[in-house]
Structures are given as C-alpha cells and as structure tokens.
Design an enzyme around this catalytic site. Sequence first.
Site, PDB file in Angstrom:
ATOM      1  N   ASP A 135      11.090  15.366   6.701  1.00 37.98           N
ATOM      2  CA  ASP A 135      10.652  14.866   5.387  1.00 37.98           C
ATOM      3  C   ASP A 135       9.137  14.946   5.245  1.00 37.98           C
ATOM      4  O   ASP A 135       8.486  13.991   4.847  1.00 37.98           O
ATOM      5  CB  ASP A 135      11.139  13.435   5.150  1.00 37.98           C
ATOM      6  CG  ASP A 135      10.884  13.029   3.699  1.00 37.98           C
ATOM      7  OD1 ASP A 135      10.689  11.844   3.428  1.00 37.98           O
ATOM      8  OD2 ASP A 135      10.845  13.937   2.847  1.00 37.98           O
ATOM      9  N   ILE A 156       0.838  -1.212   0.000  1.00 39.25           N
ATOM     10  CA  ILE A 156       0.000   0.000   0.000  1.00 39.25           C
ATOM     11  C   ILE A 156       0.870   1.258   0.000  1.00 39.25           C
ATOM     12  O   ILE A 156       0.378   2.370  -0.124  1.00 39.25           O
ATOM     13  CB  ILE A 156      -0.953   0.032   1.222  1.00 39.25           C
ATOM     14  CG1 ILE A 156      -0.183  -0.181   2.524  1.00 39.25           C
ATOM     15  CG2 ILE A 156      -2.048  -1.004   1.066  1.00 39.25           C
ATOM     16  CD1 ILE A 156      -1.030  -0.068   3.782  1.00 39.25           C
ATOM     17  N   GLY A 157       2.179   1.083   0.140  1.00 35.42           N
ATOM     18  CA  GLY A 157       3.066   2.257   0.125  1.00 35.42           C
ATOM     19  C   GLY A 157       4.444   1.842  -0.335  1.00 35.42           C
ATOM     20  O   GLY A 157       4.861   0.695  -0.132  1.00 35.42           O
TER      21      GLY A 157
HETATM   22  C1  LIG Z   1      -5.103   3.546  -0.024  1.00 34.00           C
HETATM   23  O1  LIG Z   1      -5.014   3.172   1.308  1.00 34.00           O
HETATM   24  C2  LIG Z   1      -3.824   3.312   1.931  1.00 34.00           C
HETATM   25  C3  LIG Z   1      -3.821   3.180   3.319  1.00 34.00           C
HETATM   26  C4  LIG Z   1      -2.633   3.328   4.029  1.00 34.00           C
HETATM   27  C5  LIG Z   1      -1.447   3.608   3.366  1.00 34.00           C
HETATM   28  C6  LIG Z   1      -0.194   3.765   4.186  1.00 34.00           C
HETATM   29  O2  LIG Z   1      -0.233   3.564   5.388  1.00 34.00           O
HETATM   30  C7  LIG Z   1       1.079   4.132   3.556  1.00 34.00           C
HETATM   31  C8  LIG Z   1       2.252   4.321   4.251  1.00 34.00           C
HETATM   32  N1  LIG Z   1       2.294   4.138   5.645  1.00 34.00           N
HETATM   33  C9  LIG Z   1       3.362   4.463   6.473  1.00 34.00           C
HETATM   34  C10 LIG Z   1       4.607   4.897   5.958  1.00 34.00           C
HETATM   35  C11 LIG Z   1       5.639   5.215   6.868  1.00 34.00           C
HETATM   36  O3  LIG Z   1       6.871   5.633   6.438  1.00 34.00           O
HETATM   37  C12 LIG Z   1       7.055   5.816   5.032  1.00 34.00           C
HETATM   38  C13 LIG Z   1       5.430   5.116   8.258  1.00 34.00           C
HETATM   39  C14 LIG Z   1       6.501   5.479   9.259  1.00 34.00           C
HETATM   40  O4  LIG Z   1       7.675   5.032   9.125  1.00 34.00           O
HETATM   41  O5  LIG Z   1       6.166   6.210  10.212  1.00 34.00           O
HETATM   42  C15 LIG Z   1       4.213   4.683   8.755  1.00 34.00           C
HETATM   43  C16 LIG Z   1       3.179   4.367   7.860  1.00 34.00           C
HETATM   44 CL1  LIG Z   1       1.638   3.824   8.475  1.00 34.00          CL
HETATM   45  C17 LIG Z   1      -1.432   3.737   1.985  1.00 34.00           C
HETATM   46  C18 LIG Z   1      -2.619   3.594   1.251  1.00 34.00           C
END
Ligand SMILES: COc1ccc(C(=O)/C=C\Nc2cc(OC)c(C(=O)O)cc2Cl)cc1
Length: 290
Positions: free
Chosen positions: A157, A21-22
């Site tokens: 960031d 998702i990311g």
């Molecule tokens: C379409 O629906 C979606 C629902 C959730 C997401 C999502 O969560 C994406 C990234 N998440 C995160 C990234 C982080 O770093 C880069 C960290 C951190 O290191 O703090 C924590 C999280 Cl949670 C994406 C799409």
Amino acid sequence: VSLAQASGYVQLNQYRLLEPIGQGSYGIVKLAYNEEDDTHYAMKILSKRKLMRRAGLFGRAPPRRPGPGPPPDPLQRVYREIAVLKKLDHPNVVKLVEVLDDPAEDHLYLVFQLLEGGPVIDIPTETPLSEHLARKYIRDALLGVEYLHYQRIAHRDIKPANLLLGEGRVQVADLGACGELAAAGRVSGTVGTPAFRAPEAAAPADKYSGEAADIWSLGVTLYAMVTGKVPWVGSSAIELQRKVVDEPLAYPGRVQPSRQLRDLLNRMLDKDPAKRITLQEVKDHEWITD
Ligand SMILES: COc1ccc(C(=O)/C=C\Nc2cc(OC)c(C(=O)O)cc2Cl)cc1
C-alpha cells in the site's frame, strides 16, 4: 488507562493524546506527548471490533490465497504484522516504539517515532515537487522498500500518505495495516488505495507478485510527486480499476517530466508485471543515479 482528565484530554499511561495528525481506512493517528522522556510520538489507534468486522461482510474470513499466507482473521493479522514491525530496523522504515494493548479495551495503540514533516506531498496539488526533491524522496523510499522485500515483506500500500518526512529523510509507513488494508480494499474498495494498486492486483492470486506491485505503487507515487496528481482517476473503484488496466500512461497537465523521468515512469508503470522494471533496475536507472 485513565479516562479523560478534568481538562478533557486523554492520558494513556505516560502518553498524553493531542490532536489528530493522520486519518485513513485503518483508523486515526494522533500526536502524543510522552511525559517521561519529554518527547512527541505518533499514536496510531485501531479498533479491534472494527478489525474483526473486516473479517468479511458477513463475518466470514476473506478468501484465503493458497500457501502459508497471513492468518485469515484481520485481528490476528495485525498482531502478526506488529510482531514483524518490532523486528524491523532500517533508517527508511518507520520505527514502532511500543504497543499499548489492554485486553479489556477495544482500542489497540501503536506508538511510532514522530516524523515531524508528515507525508512527502498531499495530492492533488497545483504545486508538485521538483524532480530534484522527488529524486531524493523516492531514493529513500526505494531503500526502505528494498529492506522490506529483503525481509520477505511486500508493503502492498505504498502511496504519498505513507511516505513520511522526518530527520531530513523519508520513512515508509503503514506496514501494520497492509494486510488489513488489503481486506478493506477487497471489502470497502476505498478510493485512495485503488489509485495506487497494480493492474494485476485484481488478477488471480498466482499472477500476483507483491514485489512487482510495490514497484507499480512506487511509480504512481513518483508520478504524483512530480505532477501533483495520480495518473488515473475514476468515479468508482470499478471504473478506476478499468482505467488502470486499460488506459495508457499520459502527462496531460502542464508539468512535462524530463525524458529520463518519463522513461523510468513508463517502465515502473508497465501493466505487465513480468515486463515491469525491478527494484534493482530502478536503483540503476539514469534518472535515479543522475
Ligand atoms: C503535519 O505533521 C504530521 C506529522 C506526522 C504525521 C503522521 O505520522 C501520520 C501518519 N503516521 C503513521 C501512519 C501509519 O499507518 C497509517 C503508521 C504505520 O502503521 O506504520 C505509522 C505512522 Cl507514524 C502526519 C502529519
């Protein structure tokens, strides 16, 4: 940690890993289902080897800034950031639930509360946010960043991809990687990050203030929310950095922000960190309190 099951999905203790998702220079985030509490989480997967390789192109640690700064080794820095993340508790900062770290394994798993809405906006876009919605989101982000600054942490960031929507509010994400990202920025110059990085970030360490740089990144993020694009683009990190330092702020697209919002953006994107608006002054600005 059991390897891929017969049907091909990965099970990590009580977590079943699902689709990505990311994605970013840090690694990848996958949706994860916890069978014990029947709840979904966001599972960030880091590679220790990759982090250690970021210790500099030729294996030497990045040049240290004077003072008690973070440990030079990106892997140690991630462990330190994890320790900080575990202590943080604020409605506008992502919640780290647990860390799965098998010393025998290369991967490091960070389990976060799932923010089902995902990033506040995906840029570039022809359908940016209304000023009304951008105001709601940036207010939440300001409270999250204010809390981090209070804990003596500069995010370093901030960008739309790190402002996640969940439970009707925005939470600031990607603290765990900020130290590592800085190293990555220095080493690989990922385009996404320089577009949001303050002009003084390339200046000597003594002129650099994490807090002022966070205000700059919030300004670029607010500009992107209402126009659908970043203020400066470049075909290389160097060209982009030059434009960020030299080119004045403009609103070329068809979206013309209101006078109050343009005033706020001009102050958040003041190229001189000493003259730039502070977080408290942003909170008191007429567009924010409107
Ligand atoms: C379409 O629906 C979606 C629902 C959730 C997401 C999502 O969560 C994406 C990234 N998440 C995160 C990234 C982080 O770093 C880069 C960290 C951190 O290191 O703090 C924590 C999280 Cl949670 C994406 C799409």
